[in-house]
Design a protein around this motif. Structure first.
Motif, PDB file in Angstrom:
ATOM      1  N   LEU A  57       0.837  -1.193   0.000  1.00 34.63           N
ATOM      2  CA  LEU A  57       0.000   0.000   0.000  1.00 34.63           C
ATOM      3  C   LEU A  57       0.875   1.248   0.000  1.00 34.63           C
ATOM      4  CD1 LEU A  57      -3.072   0.392   0.028  1.00 34.63           C
ATOM      5  CD2 LEU A  57      -2.924   0.752   2.490  1.00 34.63           C
ATOM      6  N   ASP A  58       0.512   2.200  -0.817  1.00 34.79           N
ATOM      7  CA  ASP A  58       1.232   3.470  -0.900  1.00 34.79           C
ATOM      8  C   ASP A  58       0.712   4.388   0.202  1.00 34.79           C
ATOM      9  OD1 ASP A  58       2.342   5.917  -1.515  1.00 34.79           O
ATOM     10  OD2 ASP A  58       1.956   5.780  -3.662  1.00 34.79           O
ATOM     11  N   ARG A  59       1.469   4.497   1.291  1.00 38.82           N
ATOM     12  CA  ARG A  59       1.016   5.293   2.436  1.00 38.82           C
ATOM     13  C   ARG A  59       0.938   6.779   2.101  1.00 38.82           C
ATOM     14  NH1 ARG A  59      -0.385   3.117   7.721  1.00 38.82           N
ATOM     15  NH2 ARG A  59       0.072   0.903   7.570  1.00 38.82           N
ATOM     16  N   ALA A  60       1.823   7.256   1.236  1.00 38.43           N
ATOM     17  CA  ALA A  60       1.776   8.666   0.843  1.00 38.43           C
ATOM     18  C   ALA A  60       0.475   8.962   0.102  1.00 38.43           C
ATOM     19  CB  ALA A  60       2.989   9.012  -0.022  1.00 38.43           C
ATOM     20  N   LEU A  61       0.093   8.078  -0.805  1.00 38.57           N
ATOM     21  CA  LEU A  61      -1.169   8.235  -1.518  1.00 38.57           C
ATOM     22  C   LEU A  61      -2.336   8.161  -0.544  1.00 38.57           C
ATOM     23  CD1 LEU A  61      -2.947   8.369  -4.049  1.00 38.57           C
ATOM     24  CD2 LEU A  61      -2.665   5.897  -4.301  1.00 38.57           C
ATOM     25  N   TRP A  62      -2.256   7.264   0.428  1.00 41.37           N
ATOM     26  CA  TRP A  62      -3.331   7.113   1.418  1.00 41.37           C
ATOM     27  C   TRP A  62      -3.546   8.425   2.181  1.00 41.37           C
ATOM     28  CZ3 TRP A  62      -6.339   3.123   0.907  1.00 41.37           C
ATOM     29  CH2 TRP A  62      -7.245   2.776   1.923  1.00 41.37           C
ATOM     30  N   ARG A  63      -2.442   9.085   2.554  1.00 39.72           N
ATOM     31  CA  ARG A  63      -2.558  10.362   3.262  1.00 39.72           C
ATOM     32  C   ARG A  63      -3.118  11.444   2.338  1.00 39.72           C
ATOM     33  NH1 ARG A  63       2.239   8.326   5.635  1.00 39.72           N
ATOM     34  NH2 ARG A  63       3.526   9.274   4.011  1.00 39.72           N
ATOM     35  N   GLU A  64      -2.756  11.397   1.061  1.00 44.76           N
ATOM     36  CA  GLU A  64      -3.312  12.366   0.121  1.00 44.76           C
ATOM     37  C   GLU A  64      -4.818  12.173  -0.040  1.00 44.76           C
ATOM     38  OE1 GLU A  64      -1.257  13.027  -3.599  1.00 44.76           O
ATOM     39  OE2 GLU A  64       0.601  12.268  -2.721  1.00 44.76           O
ATOM     40  N   LEU A  65      -5.255  10.931  -0.043  1.00 49.88           N
ATOM     41  CA  LEU A  65      -6.699  10.664  -0.102  1.00 49.88           C
ATOM     42  C   LEU A  65      -7.387  11.207   1.137  1.00 49.88           C
ATOM     43  CD1 LEU A  65      -6.625   6.982  -1.438  1.00 49.88           C
ATOM     44  CD2 LEU A  65      -7.192   9.045  -2.735  1.00 49.88           C
ATOM     45  N   GLY A  66      -6.702  11.085   2.281  1.00 48.27           N
ATOM     46  CA  GLY A  66      -7.244  11.652   3.511  1.00 48.27           C
ATOM     47  C   GLY A  66      -7.333  13.168   3.437  1.00 48.27           C
ATOM     48  N   ASP A  67      -6.290  13.793   2.906  1.00 49.74           N
ATOM     49  CA  ASP A  67      -6.301  15.251   2.759  1.00 49.74           C
ATOM     50  C   ASP A  67      -7.403  15.705   1.806  1.00 49.74           C
ATOM     51  OD1 ASP A  67      -4.148  15.461   4.467  1.00 49.74           O
ATOM     52  OD2 ASP A  67      -2.648  15.527   2.862  1.00 49.74           O
ATOM     53  N   ALA A  68      -7.692  14.867   0.807  1.00 50.97           N
ATOM     54  CA  ALA A  68      -8.738  15.208  -0.162  1.00 50.97           C
ATOM     55  C   ALA A  68     -10.143  15.005   0.397  1.00 50.97           C
ATOM     56  CB  ALA A  68      -8.562  14.378  -1.433  1.00 50.97           C
ATOM     57  N   GLY A  69     -10.248  14.396   1.575  1.00 52.05           N
ATOM     58  CA  GLY A  69     -11.541  14.224   2.223  1.00 52.05           C
ATOM     59  C   GLY A  69     -12.258  12.936   1.919  1.00 52.05           C
ATOM     60  N   LEU A  70     -11.560  11.965   1.304  1.00 51.58           N
ATOM     61  CA  LEU A  70     -12.229  10.701   0.969  1.00 51.58           C
ATOM     62  C   LEU A  70     -12.756  10.001   2.206  1.00 51.58           C
ATOM     63  CD1 LEU A  70     -12.985   8.370  -0.942  1.00 51.58           C
ATOM     64  CD2 LEU A  70     -10.655   7.508  -0.690  1.00 51.58           C
ATOM     65  N   PHE A  71     -11.970   9.966   3.258  1.00 52.60           N
ATOM     66  CA  PHE A  71     -12.354   9.210   4.452  1.00 52.60           C
ATOM     67  C   PHE A  71     -13.245  10.020   5.400  1.00 52.60           C
ATOM     68  CE2 PHE A  71      -7.968   7.644   3.321  1.00 52.60           C
ATOM     69  CZ  PHE A  71      -8.428   6.564   2.607  1.00 52.60           C
ATOM     70  N   SER A  72     -13.083  11.336   5.393  1.00 53.52           N
ATOM     71  CA  SER A  72     -13.852  12.184   6.314  1.00 53.52           C
ATOM     72  C   SER A  72     -15.056  12.818   5.637  1.00 53.52           C
ATOM     73  CB  SER A  72     -12.952  13.285   6.882  1.00 53.52           C
ATOM     74  OG  SER A  72     -12.460  14.122   5.841  1.00 53.52           O
ATOM     75  N   LEU A  73     -15.431  12.308   4.479  1.00 55.94           N
ATOM     76  CA  LEU A  73     -16.472  12.943   3.672  1.00 55.94           C
ATOM     77  C   LEU A  73     -17.792  13.063   4.421  1.00 55.94           C
ATOM     78  CD1 LEU A  73     -16.670  13.991   0.712  1.00 55.94           C
ATOM     79  CD2 LEU A  73     -17.753  11.827   0.150  1.00 55.94           C
ATOM     80  N   ARG A  74     -18.168  12.019   5.171  1.00 60.22           N
ATOM     81  CA  ARG A  74     -19.456  12.028   5.880  1.00 60.22           C
ATOM     82  C   ARG A  74     -19.309  12.390   7.354  1.00 60.22           C
ATOM     83  NH1 ARG A  74     -22.639   7.349   6.099  1.00 60.22           N
ATOM     84  NH2 ARG A  74     -20.732   6.113   6.260  1.00 60.22           N
ATOM     85  N   LEU A  75     -18.108  12.721   7.772  1.00 61.29           N
ATOM     86  CA  LEU A  75     -17.890  13.135   9.158  1.00 61.29           C
ATOM     87  C   LEU A  75     -18.364  14.579   9.315  1.00 61.29           C
ATOM     88  CD1 LEU A  75     -16.568  11.851  11.701  1.00 61.29           C
ATOM     89  CD2 LEU A  75     -14.483  13.094  11.096  1.00 61.29           C
ATOM     90  N   PRO A  76     -19.152  14.890  10.366  1.00 61.33           N
ATOM     91  CA  PRO A  76     -19.658  16.261  10.532  1.00 61.33           C
ATOM     92  C   PRO A  76     -18.529  17.287  10.599  1.00 61.33           C
ATOM     93  CG  PRO A  76     -20.778  14.741  12.015  1.00 61.33           C
ATOM     94  CD  PRO A  76     -19.657  13.980  11.405  1.00 61.33           C
ATOM     95  N   GLU A  77     -18.803  18.480  10.125  1.00 61.28           N
ATOM     96  CA  GLU A  77     -17.795  19.539  10.143  1.00 61.28           C
ATOM     97  C   GLU A  77     -17.349  19.859  11.566  1.00 61.28           C
ATOM     98  OE1 GLU A  77     -18.361  22.935   7.464  1.00 61.28           O
ATOM     99  OE2 GLU A  77     -20.168  21.915   6.739  1.00 61.28           O
ATOM    100  N   ALA A  78     -18.253  19.731  12.524  1.00 59.40           N
ATOM    101  CA  ALA A  78     -17.904  20.008  13.914  1.00 59.40           C
ATOM    102  C   ALA A  78     -16.833  19.056  14.436  1.00 59.40           C
ATOM    103  CB  ALA A  78     -19.152  19.920  14.791  1.00 59.40           C
ATOM    104  N   ARG A  79     -16.700  17.909  13.775  1.00 53.30           N
ATOM    105  CA  ARG A  79     -15.701  16.920  14.186  1.00 53.30           C
ATOM    106  C   ARG A  79     -14.529  16.863  13.203  1.00 53.30           C
ATOM    107  NH1 ARG A  79     -18.978  11.499  14.971  1.00 53.30           N
ATOM    108  NH2 ARG A  79     -16.908  10.781  15.644  1.00 53.30           N
ATOM    109  N   GLY A  80     -14.403  17.918  12.394  1.00 52.02           N
ATOM    110  CA  GLY A  80     -13.271  18.002  11.489  1.00 52.02           C
ATOM    111  C   GLY A  80     -13.477  17.372  10.139  1.00 52.02           C
ATOM    112  N   GLY A  81     -14.720  16.959   9.827  1.00 54.59           N
ATOM    113  CA  GLY A  81     -14.984  16.312   8.555  1.00 54.59           C
ATOM    114  C   GLY A  81     -15.485  17.271   7.495  1.00 54.59           C
ATOM    115  N   VAL A  82     -15.870  16.706   6.347  1.00 50.51           N
ATOM    116  CA  VAL A  82     -16.369  17.513   5.235  1.00 50.51           C
ATOM    117  C   VAL A  82     -17.846  17.832   5.428  1.00 50.51           C
ATOM    118  CG1 VAL A  82     -16.620  17.612   2.721  1.00 50.51           C
ATOM    119  CG2 VAL A  82     -14.644  16.451   3.725  1.00 50.51           C
ATOM    120  N   GLY A  83     -18.578  16.924   6.098  1.00 53.03           N
ATOM    121  CA  GLY A  83     -19.978  17.183   6.402  1.00 53.03           C
ATOM    122  C   GLY A  83     -20.942  16.891   5.278  1.00 53.03           C
TER     123      GLY A  83
END
Length: 324
Positions: free
Chosen positions: A38-64
């Protein structure tokens, strides 16, 4: 209820497609196959792009955003054959430290299989109490372990040192149903991409002085691929939109769960589209489609693996039949 994509949803989908085109193109895909890790650098870039936090509320640091937007993004990930436990890490956002930013790789057991276990920092679920044994995966980009069975001594029982087992505090079926729908979205993206590859080849490849796309048999194959893709897309989108609407009507924050029957139907149709489209794409490509250099076989192998995850065809058929 309006099923058409909004301008913001279109921008989200197009933006993520552009991101993957620049960061995970065909050369990167082939490098991932050769590397096998697994490319960990790519994984972090996906995280920065909001792939994993897409449905996390903005109050908790997500995209909302909601489940419909997640489905659109996962469709693009499936189109690009993006590797890794995407669904599990997405589900773990907010529950597992580092999952939302891509600092942690989180996998999950669906009761039978678990992917990328050897590289995971955390595992969702408690099905690994009896151990997990590595099995040969048909997909070079999806290493698999089988859950359960007799616990044997030595390295065959794999739960890497330092791996945390996490239980999500959600309704019992919520993670599985959401995971099934997001996996269906991945399958949908693959089905759409193999349709594009088949049409592209049919336009360029010539036989008897004309493109093979002019032949009726090839036309029929490509048309059937498009029909399967669009039917699956309607089912996947509808399951996501109606789940979001039901959650809004009930005023249940952060607990958008797809209907079991709709999720099963979407997974069934998307699995069928991904597998059969990849096979038909091979037929359109002819002999070269079966070579290692062509990408079609990677779509077929990934589709086979995903078809056995979360809700299998037999399980989906039983769920849909029970509603009928």
């Amino acid at each position: 209820m309006d099923f058409r994509l909004t301008d913001d949803q279109l921008a989200l989908r197009n933006g993520f497609r552009e991101l993957l085109a620049g960061r995970f193109d065909r050369e990167a895909l082939r490098a991932a196959v050769d590397r096998g890790t697994l490319d960990r650098a790519l994984w972090r870039e996906l995280g920065d792009a909001g792939l994993f936090s897409l449905r996390l509320p903005e109050a908790r640091g997500g995209v909302g955003l909601g489940l419909p937007e997640a489905v659109l993004v996962f469709e693009e990930a499936g189109r690009a054959l993006l590797p890794g436990p995407l669904v599990a890490t997405h589900l773990a956002a907010g529950a597992v430290p580092g999952a939302d930013t891509g600092e942690a790789v989180v996998t999950a057991s669906d009761g039978a299989l678990v992917e990328w276990l050897a590289e995971a920092d955390d595992v969702l679920g408690q099905d690994l109490a009896q151990g997990a044994r590595p099995i040969r995966s048909v997909d070079p980009l999806t290493p698999l372990h089988r859950v359960g069975g007799e616990r044997t001594a030595g390295p065959d029982v794999v739960l890497p040192p330092g791996t945390n087992v996490v239980t999500l505090t959600l309704p019992p079926d919520a993670p599985a149903l959401t995971a099934a729908l997001l996996t269906a979205a991945l399958q949908l993206g693959s089905a759409a991409r193999t349709t594009e590859l088949a049409v592209q080849h049919a336009r360029q490849r010539e036989q008897f002085g004309q493109p093979i796309g002019a032949f009726q048999a090839v036309k029929h194959l490509c048309a059937q691929m498009l029909v399967r893709t669009e039917i699956a897309r309607a089912a996947v989108y509808a399951a996501a939109v109606t789940a979001e609407a039901a959650a809004d009507e009930a005023d249940v924050t952060g607990a958008c769960v797809p209907d079991a029957y709709e999720a099963a139907g979407a997974k069934l149709l998307a699995d069928d589209a991904a597998v059969r489209n990849a096979r038909d794409c091979l037929q359109v490509h002819g002999g070269m489609g079966f070579t290692w250099e062509a990408d079609v076989h990677l779509h077929l192998k990934r589709a086979w693996v995903r078809a056995g995850q979360w809700i299998t065809a037999a399980e989906a058929e039983e769920l849909v039949a029970s509603r009928l």
